[in-house]
Scaffold this active site. Sequence first.
Site, mmCIF file in Angstrom:
data_model
loop_
_atom_site.group_PDB
_atom_site.id
_atom_site.type_symbol
_atom_site.label_atom_id
_atom_site.label_comp_id
_atom_site.label_asym_id
_atom_site.label_seq_id
_atom_site.Cartn_x
_atom_site.Cartn_y
_atom_site.Cartn_z
ATOM 1 C CE LYS A 1 -4.389 0.823 0.029
ATOM 2 N NZ LYS A 1 -5.473 -0.023 -0.468
ATOM 3 C CG ASP B 1 -7.114 3.123 -1.419
ATOM 4 O OD1 ASP B 1 -7.453 1.939 -1.407
ATOM 5 O OD2 ASP B 1 -7.374 3.894 -0.473
#
Length: 448
Positions: free
Chosen positions: A128, A168
């Site tokens: 991430k 995201d």
Amino acid sequence: MYKSAYLNNLFFEVVTKYTEQKEFLDAVEQFFDSMDILLEKDPTIEHSGVLERLLVPERIIMFRVAWLDDHNKIVVNTGYRVQHSSALGPYKGGLRFEPSVNLSILKGLAFEQTFKNCLTGLPLGGAKGGSDFAPKGKSDHEIMRFCQAFMAELYRHIGPDTDIPAGDFGVGEQEIGYLFGYYKKLKNEFTGAITGKGVSYGGSLLRPEATGYGLIYFVEEMLKTYFKSDIKGKRILISGNGKVGSMAALKAKEMGAIIVGMSASKGYVADPNGLDIDLILKIAKNKGSLMQDYLKVYPDVVHGETSSDLWNIPCDIALPCATQEEIKMDAAKNLKTNGCMLVAEGANMPVTLEAIKYFNDNGVLFAPGKAANAGGVAVSNLEMSQNALHLSWNKEEVDAKLKSIMQSIFKKCHEASVKYGQPNNLALGANIAGFLKVYEAMLAQGVV
Ligand code: 2IT
């Protein structure tokens, strides 16, 4: 706290070492609950050192992102990439641009992503990344300059066989385009090193829809298996009118559900006869204000300024698709009291640990994001495959693959929950099924 003394010691060590990293600790705590049950059945896990290794990302990259705003003022942000695990494949996971982004959040999300990606059954590691940059209120040129400055550092750490970022929160098609354009310029190669690309330059059809559609396919499996029912006629609440929320609404409506309430960051709208989803999609596409723009067309619609009041509305199914920690104890109790039978996470970690426990103890079937929202990363993998094969699949092909991946994720979670003695606990099933896959791969690959 845990039955296993080993787990207690390990958790104590992590909490002591990372006291400030609340979000990371939340992710670990949620996961350790399941490990406690697994360790009872298989104590050999303790001596493998796999859990200790999973608590530390393989690599964390943190860097300065300096760029010029439209007034020629220098702005400095922090960039991150947490490369958590490459046990099953290259690092894979989204980038988040949001002022609240910090190392704790990204470590927690990267940890989650590893197990999510395991559950898809696809050859993907977990990662991430992102930055404390806020795209909201910035001009197009500012967004482009920021993305280029961000990629000027990140490009040396990623690649189609190393680490493949995607979008995201705050990173949509526009940002992905700028990031990919600059990556390509710096590396002088056109490869699938980023997913979520526009269809005109290597993106996959249905990638924008994938997380929302996948969520509904997952919910359909939950209804079939646990309630011998389907989504037709079910009353659904959805928080968030971003890509996940709006695409979940579209698919649910297509399959005959009634969307009785939706919220955005400012306010909610509700209609027991079902909201106008076409209008909501139009508002989302134009990046409008859900409540205000909806009211312009339907001035009498039930509405409110406080987004979390959405959870006071009676429903059968609640789909939190906005952000972390949206459903706390109060909301959980209201949902239960008003008859909600099922909660599935479209966002990452939107339900607090306490609320998850409450749902499990009070007969509300709960699906964790690492299983229910894995459709996004699954279609990212399909995008990588198409890029590597230099071809593209049509919508029907992608949709069929997405549906079958979501069905298989559900099956894995359900089977593990049954095998480990808590058939209604899909969070347990997801954690154990995800862990066992990465565990096996890590044992085989030696101490690395
Ligand atoms: O949370 C997620 O799974 C994503 N943001 C998508 C990650 C990806 O690589 O497509």
